[in-house]
Design a protein around this motif. Structure first.
Motif, PDB file in Angstrom:
ATOM      1  N   UNK A 411      28.758-109.781  60.226  1.00 48.96           N
ATOM      2  CA  UNK A 411      28.157-110.360  59.031  1.00 48.96           C
ATOM      3  C   UNK A 411      29.164-111.278  58.351  1.00 48.96           C
ATOM      4  N   UNK A 412      28.670-112.153  57.496  1.00 46.18           N
ATOM      5  CA  UNK A 412      29.560-113.039  56.750  1.00 46.18           C
ATOM      6  C   UNK A 412      28.905-113.387  55.420  1.00 46.18           C
ATOM      7  N   UNK A 413      29.514-114.313  54.686  1.00 47.94           N
ATOM      8  CA  UNK A 413      29.046-114.645  53.336  1.00 47.94           C
ATOM      9  C   UNK A 413      28.157-115.890  53.295  1.00 47.94           C
ATOM     10  N   UNK A 414      27.822-116.461  54.444  1.00 52.45           N
ATOM     11  CA  UNK A 414      26.980-117.659  54.451  1.00 52.45           C
ATOM     12  C   UNK A 414      25.618-117.379  53.803  1.00 52.45           C
ATOM     13  N   UNK A 415      25.046-118.374  53.122  1.00 54.75           N
ATOM     14  CA  UNK A 415      25.374-119.804  53.120  1.00 54.75           C
ATOM     15  C   UNK A 415      26.564-120.191  52.243  1.00 54.75           C
ATOM     16  N   UNK A 416      27.193-119.198  51.624  1.00 59.34           N
ATOM     17  CA  UNK A 416      28.355-119.484  50.788  1.00 59.34           C
ATOM     18  C   UNK A 416      29.631-119.402  51.623  1.00 59.34           C
ATOM     19  N   UNK A 417      30.736-119.806  51.015  1.00 59.65           N
ATOM     20  CA  UNK A 417      32.008-119.805  51.702  1.00 59.65           C
ATOM     21  C   UNK A 417      32.751-118.484  51.534  1.00 59.65           C
ATOM     22  N   UNK A 418      33.936-118.381  52.151  1.00 61.13           N
ATOM     23  CA  UNK A 418      34.713-117.138  52.114  1.00 61.13           C
ATOM     24  C   UNK A 418      35.109-116.686  50.711  1.00 61.13           C
ATOM     25  N   UNK A 419      35.174-117.621  49.754  1.00 57.52           N
ATOM     26  CA  UNK A 419      35.594-117.295  48.385  1.00 57.52           C
ATOM     27  C   UNK A 419      34.440-116.866  47.483  1.00 57.52           C
ATOM     28  N   UNK A 420      33.257-116.740  48.018  1.00 52.18           N
ATOM     29  CA  UNK A 420      32.074-116.556  47.167  1.00 52.18           C
ATOM     30  C   UNK A 420      32.200-115.354  46.232  1.00 52.18           C
ATOM     31  N   UNK A 421      32.662-114.230  46.751  1.00 51.82           N
ATOM     32  CA  UNK A 421      32.700-113.022  45.916  1.00 51.82           C
ATOM     33  C   UNK A 421      33.913-113.001  44.990  1.00 51.82           C
ATOM     34  N   UNK A 422      34.964-113.722  45.350  1.00 53.13           N
ATOM     35  CA  UNK A 422      36.063-113.923  44.418  1.00 53.13           C
ATOM     36  C   UNK A 422      35.582-114.756  43.233  1.00 53.13           C
ATOM     37  N   UNK A 423      34.834-115.813  43.530  1.00 50.12           N
ATOM     38  CA  UNK A 423      34.324-116.687  42.474  1.00 50.12           C
ATOM     39  C   UNK A 423      33.346-115.947  41.562  1.00 50.12           C
ATOM     40  N   UNK A 424      32.462-115.155  42.162  1.00 51.07           N
ATOM     41  CA  UNK A 424      31.513-114.386  41.345  1.00 51.07           C
ATOM     42  C   UNK A 424      32.239-113.396  40.446  1.00 51.07           C
ATOM     43  N   UNK A 425      33.280-112.765  40.981  1.00 55.77           N
ATOM     44  CA  UNK A 425      34.026-111.798  40.187  1.00 55.77           C
ATOM     45  C   UNK A 425      34.684-112.465  38.998  1.00 55.77           C
ATOM     46  N   UNK A 426      35.295-113.633  39.219  1.00 58.99           N
ATOM     47  CA  UNK A 426      35.918-114.343  38.097  1.00 58.99           C
ATOM     48  C   UNK A 426      34.870-114.729  37.056  1.00 58.99           C
ATOM     49  N   UNK A 427      33.741-115.254  37.507  1.00 58.07           N
ATOM     50  CA  UNK A 427      32.713-115.679  36.568  1.00 58.07           C
ATOM     51  C   UNK A 427      32.253-114.515  35.691  1.00 58.07           C
ATOM     52  N   UNK A 428      32.053-113.353  36.320  1.00 57.55           N
ATOM     53  CA  UNK A 428      31.579-112.198  35.565  1.00 57.55           C
ATOM     54  C   UNK A 428      32.691-111.569  34.738  1.00 57.55           C
ATOM     55  N   UNK A 429      33.938-111.659  35.198  1.00 58.87           N
ATOM     56  CA  UNK A 429      35.058-111.176  34.390  1.00 58.87           C
ATOM     57  C   UNK A 429      35.160-111.980  33.102  1.00 58.87           C
ATOM     58  N   UNK A 430      34.991-113.290  33.224  1.00 57.74           N
ATOM     59  CA  UNK A 430      35.011-114.138  32.029  1.00 57.74           C
ATOM     60  C   UNK A 430      33.839-113.815  31.109  1.00 57.74           C
ATOM     61  N   UNK A 431      32.662-113.587  31.697  1.00 54.61           N
ATOM     62  CA  UNK A 431      31.498-113.227  30.891  1.00 54.61           C
ATOM     63  C   UNK A 431      31.702-111.882  30.201  1.00 54.61           C
ATOM     64  N   UNK A 432      32.263-110.923  30.918  1.00 56.36           N
ATOM     65  CA  UNK A 432      32.536-109.601  30.354  1.00 56.36           C
ATOM     66  C   UNK A 432      33.437-109.712  29.135  1.00 56.36           C
ATOM     67  N   UNK A 433      34.500-110.484  29.258  1.00 59.73           N
ATOM     68  CA  UNK A 433      35.428-110.588  28.145  1.00 59.73           C
ATOM     69  C   UNK A 433      34.868-111.402  26.994  1.00 59.73           C
ATOM     70  N   UNK A 434      34.023-112.362  27.293  1.00 59.15           N
ATOM     71  CA  UNK A 434      33.357-113.106  26.222  1.00 59.15           C
ATOM     72  C   UNK A 434      32.431-112.183  25.442  1.00 59.15           C
ATOM     73  N   UNK A 435      31.630-111.386  26.169  1.00 59.96           N
ATOM     74  CA  UNK A 435      30.722-110.459  25.490  1.00 59.96           C
ATOM     75  C   UNK A 435      31.484-109.370  24.761  1.00 59.96           C
ATOM     76  N   UNK A 436      32.572-108.911  25.361  1.00 59.26           N
ATOM     77  CA  UNK A 436      33.360-107.857  24.748  1.00 59.26           C
ATOM     78  C   UNK A 436      33.966-108.318  23.421  1.00 59.26           C
ATOM     79  N   UNK A 437      34.365-109.577  23.361  1.00 62.02           N
ATOM     80  CA  UNK A 437      34.861-110.126  22.104  1.00 62.02           C
ATOM     81  C   UNK A 437      33.777-110.090  21.031  1.00 62.02           C
ATOM     82  N   UNK A 438      32.525-110.311  21.435  1.00 62.44           N
ATOM     83  CA  UNK A 438      31.418-110.250  20.475  1.00 62.44           C
ATOM     84  C   UNK A 438      31.131-108.814  20.046  1.00 62.44           C
ATOM     85  N   UNK A 439      31.205-107.847  21.012  1.00 64.15           N
ATOM     86  CA  UNK A 439      30.954-106.460  20.667  1.00 64.15           C
ATOM     87  C   UNK A 439      31.934-105.946  19.625  1.00 64.15           C
ATOM     88  N   UNK A 440      33.197-106.361  19.778  1.00 61.46           N
ATOM     89  CA  UNK A 440      34.255-105.816  18.941  1.00 61.46           C
ATOM     90  C   UNK A 440      34.619-106.704  17.759  1.00 61.46           C
TER      91      UNK A 440
END
Length: 441
Positions: A411-440
């Motif tokens: 199995x592989x990550x196509x149609x995305x590239x090898x970095x797809x899940x690294x990129x998703x993790x960063x995007x959601x990490x940024x979203x998590x911290x943005x929302x967390x700033x609002x919570x607190x």
């Protein structure tokens, strides 16, 4: 008369439109306000225990307003943890392939086991994974591999690497001892974080104590002392900042339920016979929750929190996204941390060929995003990514590539590239911290 009626109708229609628009405007404002309400701040238990809160994060927005500036490139977040394994070996560096040659685990029912193949994988063409790493089957002892892994983890914005740990001389059934690799991991983490300009480079590695043979509350007592004495002064040794100003190490305890809560209490409560509380070896101890009854066991044992690990939604009570809200409520009510573990998918049929019913397809990343959203919905203090490189269970976010051999199609990550899940993790990490700033806020 008809003209008068027409005027009245028009005025009534305009008035109705005005009332409807005003009402919807108020509802929109109320919804917006509700989304930024601060998270509940439960009173932390102080009876013989240090108050614990998540560590302060390095500012992701430079010197500007958090609502106007995006996180700087290279920023990592210390409330995003990621599970990491150093049990891999190759013929060239280790004398044999380690873990890539994982055995096919037989089913516990002999009748079912008889229907499935036995034996071991034969690397490098046939490995114990349904995916194939971009780095090829690698050795965890290879400095170039460690550097690549730290670069990838930094790209994913995960600030705390949670290192799978066995005591010196011990390993899992398919591996070799790896405790001597800890200094190399700490050094690589430290060098990497200096390169990406992390504000506090010394806080990057925590420990994931595995269920080695003979593990008990007393042996973990000795393990904690060993780890803190040996690595506590290293620049990459992670410590959790508490509300009382203390900085304490963090230990995840895998399969903690294997030891009775009464035994753990001797280690983790102030009155315990060999308690670590209040000593130089006090720490934040986080237990694994699998079944619902484990909540009360974890509480009575004296743990500081609980985490989920299995990336197969529905596999167990703890692994089911729908239960995270009630787990978080229990933790809030008892001053415990809750760390939901999220993964991009799950497939372990390369080592457990009979376990297809627990496979969770990645759906090009949508499964991962669903899990991440479920975690954010409960407003956790921290989130743990399961995993960076647990290739056997197909939960890795490490780079993978298409591969076809004479006997396997990976199995592989196509149609995305090898970095797809690294990129998703960063995007959601940024979203998590943005929302967390609002919570607190």
């Amino acid at each position: 008369m008809a003209r008068l009626r027409k005027k009245v109708c028009v005025r009534l229609l305009l008035f109705a439109v005005f009332v409807f628009g005003t009402t919807m405007g108020w509802r929109t404002l109320k919804a917006s306000a509700g989304s930024s309400n601060p998270a509940p701040d439960p009173e932390l238990r102080t009876a013989g225990r240090t108050e614990r809160r998540p560590a302060a994060r390095d500012a992701p927005h430079g010197g500007g307003s958090s609502t106007e500036a995006a996180p700087e490139e290279g920023t990592v977040f210390y409330d995003v943890h990621i599970f990491y394994y150093v049990w891999y070996g190759t013929l060239h560096l280790d004398g044999r392939y380690v873990h890539w040659d994982h055995a096919l685990v037989p089913h516990w029912d002999p009748k079912i086991a008889a229907s499935y193949p036995r034996g071991r994988h034969l690397p490098p063409e046939d490995i114990g994974s349904s995916f194939y790493p971009e780095l090829e089957p690698y050795s965890s002892r290879d400095p170039a591999v460690l550097e690549s892994h730290m670069e990838q983890i930094g790209a994913a914005a995960a600030g705390v690497l949670v290192l799978s740990w066995y005591p010196p001389g011990l390993a899992d059934d398919n591996g070799e001892p790896t405790e001597d690799l800890v200094p190399a991991v700490l050094d690589a983490a430290y060098r990497h974080n200096l390169k990406v300009r992390v504000e506090v480079p010394q806080e990057v590695v925590a420990f994931h104590i595995q269920p080695y043979r003979g593990r008990s509350d007393r042996s973990v007592h000795d393990n904690v002392k060993y780890i803190i004495d040996r690595y506590g002064d290293h620049g990459a040794f992670y410590k959790f900042s508490t509300s009382t100003g203390k900085s304490l190490p963090v230990f995840y305890v895998y399969d903690s339920y294997l030891t009775p809560p009464e035994a753990w209490a001797e280690l983790l409560t102030p009155a315990g016979s060999h308690s670590l509380r209040g000593s130089a070896y006090d720490a934040v101890f986080i237990a694994l929750i699998v079944e619902e009854r484990h909540k009360l066991d974890i509480l009575s044992a004296g743990f500081d929190g609980m985490y989920t690990f299995f990336a197969s939604n529905g596999f167990s009570f703890g692994a089911s996204h729908q239960n995270w809200k009630s787990i978080k409520a229990f933790c809030d009510g008892n001053s415990l941390l809750f760390v939901p573990g999220v993964g991009p998918g799950y497939i372990d049929t390369s080592i457990r060929p009979w376990n297809n019913h627990n496979t969770r397809n990645r759906v090009n990343g949508r499964y991962y995003e669903t899990a991440l959203q479920a975690a954010l919905n409960v407003r956790p203090e921290m989130v743990a990514i399961a995993s960076f490189n647990e290739w056997h269970e197909g939960t890795q976010i490490e780079r993978a590539v298409p591969r076809k051999t004479a006997t396997r199609v990976y199995l592989d990550y196509r149609p995305h590239g090898p970095d797809h899940y690294l990129d998703l993790t960063r995007r959601w990490a940024e979203q998590f911290n943005k929302e967390k700033d609002e919570w607190t806020m």
